[in-house]
Scaffold this motif. Structure first.
Motif: not given
Length: 676
Positions: A473-493
């Motif tokens: 779970v990526f955290r953005g400005r002001g601790d907002a939850v944002v989407s993203g992608y990291d090749e080192a981690r497999p997709p969620r579903t």
């Protein structure tokens, strides 16, 4: 200029302000029995904000109970003045540099707060005739209750002036010693008198008089642009230059009413009488570097009691204006010099589709993606000034699609497109599995039904599986939850196929699909817009993803050329493609009329890792992206995508979408200005 909101000391308020991208706050304090702003209380509040990474710049509105006897010239005024001086010294010790106060003896005045605005938004109104007929109701316009002293006699303008000068002569020297600037707010509404009591801060001449009455670098204005704009015959932009040029704007309120005394409404900032772009330019010209607070806001459907949706829209709008003004003032590029050259092949044997939009409107068009069954969301779109909808549907028969269009139009909106064909309609076609021809027929029938319903455009994707988010779970400005992608981690579903599907197989499957679907689309008059692969990786779940770079998109339109086949251009996806130039890509595909609709999101980073965020904070210059779209004559739907999850927001993200729409509206208005 520093954008700020007026907030209290709650964790939710702090998170909201930080998620808006603000670093400055304005806050008031309640009146105290002692009539003094206590130093320890000031320090507690300042420490609270500083711990959250915010700066408390202004105390807004000294409690009137601390100096009401001074305003009315009553016994006990000298004791109140002594207490105010102590408060000013305490502010100086606490490092709070501006104190706004007002000299409205009977307070602010409004006569109505009702759903009279666009989309039924609630606007506050002042009508002089109503205030004279029902004065008591006019005093209680926001539930603050009557002021402590109702007049037992008339007070002339000179009496009120004498009381003000008496006050300033005693507190200004203290403010100079403490390093605190005193900012007087003009009278709102700016009428000469009310209930027999004069109102003196009602003209530019009066504002100049108060500055000149006690000359001091600490005596100036709480420049409420909205109030000044409602003064009869006043040009608010000229007033900014007049008082800003003297260095006398210590604090500003940013709003844009419609009308002037004797009658005005408080409307959204993009629909009032003041040219807000020119207002921001004027603040910039006079080198105003103080705090600009977003002021009174219209009531928006479903908003909370702190008006977060409405304030988010206005913050976004103000941010967009500031970015555009800075770019315009700094720009040296001549308008129209873009060197565009067609680079793609188009099948000229097919009939040309009508220019979008079919109703003949020109210019860039904001849209929102909503469920067609959510009336409240369509009202919300109208209130934000958006009149185009990109609908999500779950049934594709002609009757349902016609109902979708009719319902949108009955709401006073226009149906610009359908958001993506569902993967379930054509997954076997993507993978080249048995049964794909049956799927293709269902897709063709859905397109025919869209044509019957008069829906001009639908997007689709050529990916299976569709998952794009990482487990983290990526955290953005002001601790907002944002989407993203990291090749080192497999997709969620993510799901995987039994047998890997190569890139050439995916290309062949797509060609097979398009050769059968595009002729149907051309006959039905429905455009198909493909969305690039998100994330732009070569494969996922054992299936090749073929639209992970710009070259593959060029190859697509050369492989199966048709004026009815183009891009659902996702700026965010392009931005995450390594080496891609987003602006040049817009120009290349736009010059060849291959952009049918646009997704705007603004990630940080490119593959192999990126995260989304708010539109004003990513790696893409959104103003330049919109300028590029305008330069190629694009007139299709533009909508923000993947809004962050803000504090206290809905699943659909009303606050975040309001912020994005406000920001985009200001940028769009700016790029359409002459000379930009």
């Amino acid at each position: 200029m520093k954008i700020a909101l007026s907030i209290g000391t709650s964790d939710e308020a702090v998170r909201f302000v930080k998620q808006l991208g603000l670093r400055h706050v304005v806050s008031g304090l309640s009146g105290t029995p002692s009539g003094i702003l206590d130093f320890s209380s000031l320090m507690r509040t300042r420490t609270f904000f500083e711990a959250a990474g915010l700066t408390w710049d202004v105390i807004e509105n000294l409690p009137t109970t601390h100096y009401d006897k001074v305003m009315f010239g009553l016994p006990g005024r000298d004791e109140q003045i002594a207490n105010v001086c102590t408060s000013i010294r305490n502010m100086g010790r606490a490092g709070i540099g501006v104190l706004q106060y007002q000299w409205m003896l009977l307070g602010g005045l409004r006569t109505e707060y009702s759903p009279t605005g666009r989309g039924g938004a609630r606007y506050s109104r002042f009508d002089l005739e109503v205030s004279q007929r029902m004065p008591a109701a006019s005093m209680d316009w926001l539930g603050d209750g009557p002021y402590p002293h109702l007049p037992d006699r008339k007070l002339s303008a000179e009496e009120v002036w004498d009381n003000l000068v008496y006050f300033l002569e005693r507190i200004v020297p203290v403010a100079e010693e403490a390093g605190v600037k005193l900012a007087i707010h003009p009278d709102d509404a700016p009428i000469p008198s009310f209930m027999g009591v004069a109102r003196i801060m009602t003209s530019l001449e009066a504002l100049q008089r108060v500055i000149d009455a006690v000359p001091s670098p600490c005596n100036g204005l709480g420049f409420c642009q909205g109030t000044i704009a409602t003064m009869a015959g006043v040009d608010a932009v000229a007033a900014i230059r007049r008082f800003g040029g003297q260095g006398k704007i210590f604090f500003a309120h940013f709003r844009n009413p419609r009308g002037q005394v004797p009658k005005f409404d408080e409307v959204f900032p993009d629909e009032g009488d003041t040219d807000m772009f020119e207002a921001v330019r004027a603040y910039r010209e006079v080198a105003f570097d103080g705090v600009m607070r977003i002021d009174h806001c219209p009531g928006v459907i479903g908003d909370n009691d702190r008006s977060h949706r409405s304030f988010a829209y206005q913050v976004g709008y103000t941010k967009g204006l500031m970015q555009a003004v800075e770019a315009m003032d700094d720009s040296t590029t001549a308008k129209g010099e873009n060197g565009l050259q067609p680079a793609l092949t188009v099948n000229k044997t097919a009939k040309e589709p009508p220019d979008y939009p079919a109703d003949g409107e020109n210019g860039l068009q904001l849209a929102l993606t909503v469920s067609w069954q959510q009336d409240r969301d369509m009202i919300f779109a109208q209130q934000l000034g958006v009149n185009r909808i990109v609908a999500e549907v779950d049934r594709w028969d002609a009757e349902t699609l016609s109902s979708v269009r009719n319902r949108v139009e009955q709401a006073g909106l226009k149906l610009a497109a359908i958001e993506k064909l569902p993967q379930s309609l054509y997954e076997k076609a993507i993978l080249g599995l048995p049964g794909r021809d049956e799927e293709l027929e269902r897709v063709c029938q859905a397109i025919r039904n869209m044509g019957v319903a008069g829906i001009p455009l639908v997007s689709y994707r050529w990916t299976s599986p569709w998952d794009r988010q990482s487990e983290v779970v990526f955290r953005g400005r002001g601790d907002a939850v944002v989407s993203g992608y990291d090749e080192a981690r497999p997709p969620r579903t993510s799901s995987s196929v039994e047998q890997k599907v190569t890139a050439e197989a995916v290309w062949d499957n797509l060609t097979y699909f398009l050769e059968r679907v595009i002729p149907v689309a051309e006959k039905a008059g429905v455009k198909l817009a493909i969305h690039p692969d998100d994330p732009p990786v070569p494969s996922l779940g054992g299936v090749a993803r073929i639209f992970h770079d710009v070259a593959s998109l060029i190859r697509l339109f050369e492989r199966v050329p048709s004026p009815y086949h183009g891009l659902d251009l996702c700026v965010g996806t392009l931005a995450t493609m390594p080496g891609a130039d987003v602006i040049e890509t817009i120009r290349e595909f736009g010059a060849n009329k291959r952009i049918f609709m646009v997704h705007l999101r603004n990630p940080r980073g490119t593959m192999p890792s990126f995260r989304d965020g708010f539109l004003d904070e990513g790696d893409v210059d959104m103003l330049e992206a919109l300028r590029a779209l305008q330069s190629v004559g694009f007139a299709g739907p533009i909508r923000a995508a993947c809004p962050p999850e803000m504090v206290g927001d809905t699943v659909w993200g009303h606050k975040a979408r309001a912020l994005d729409v406000g920001y985009l509206r200001a940028l769009l208005e700016s790029v359409e200005r002459d000379g930009f």
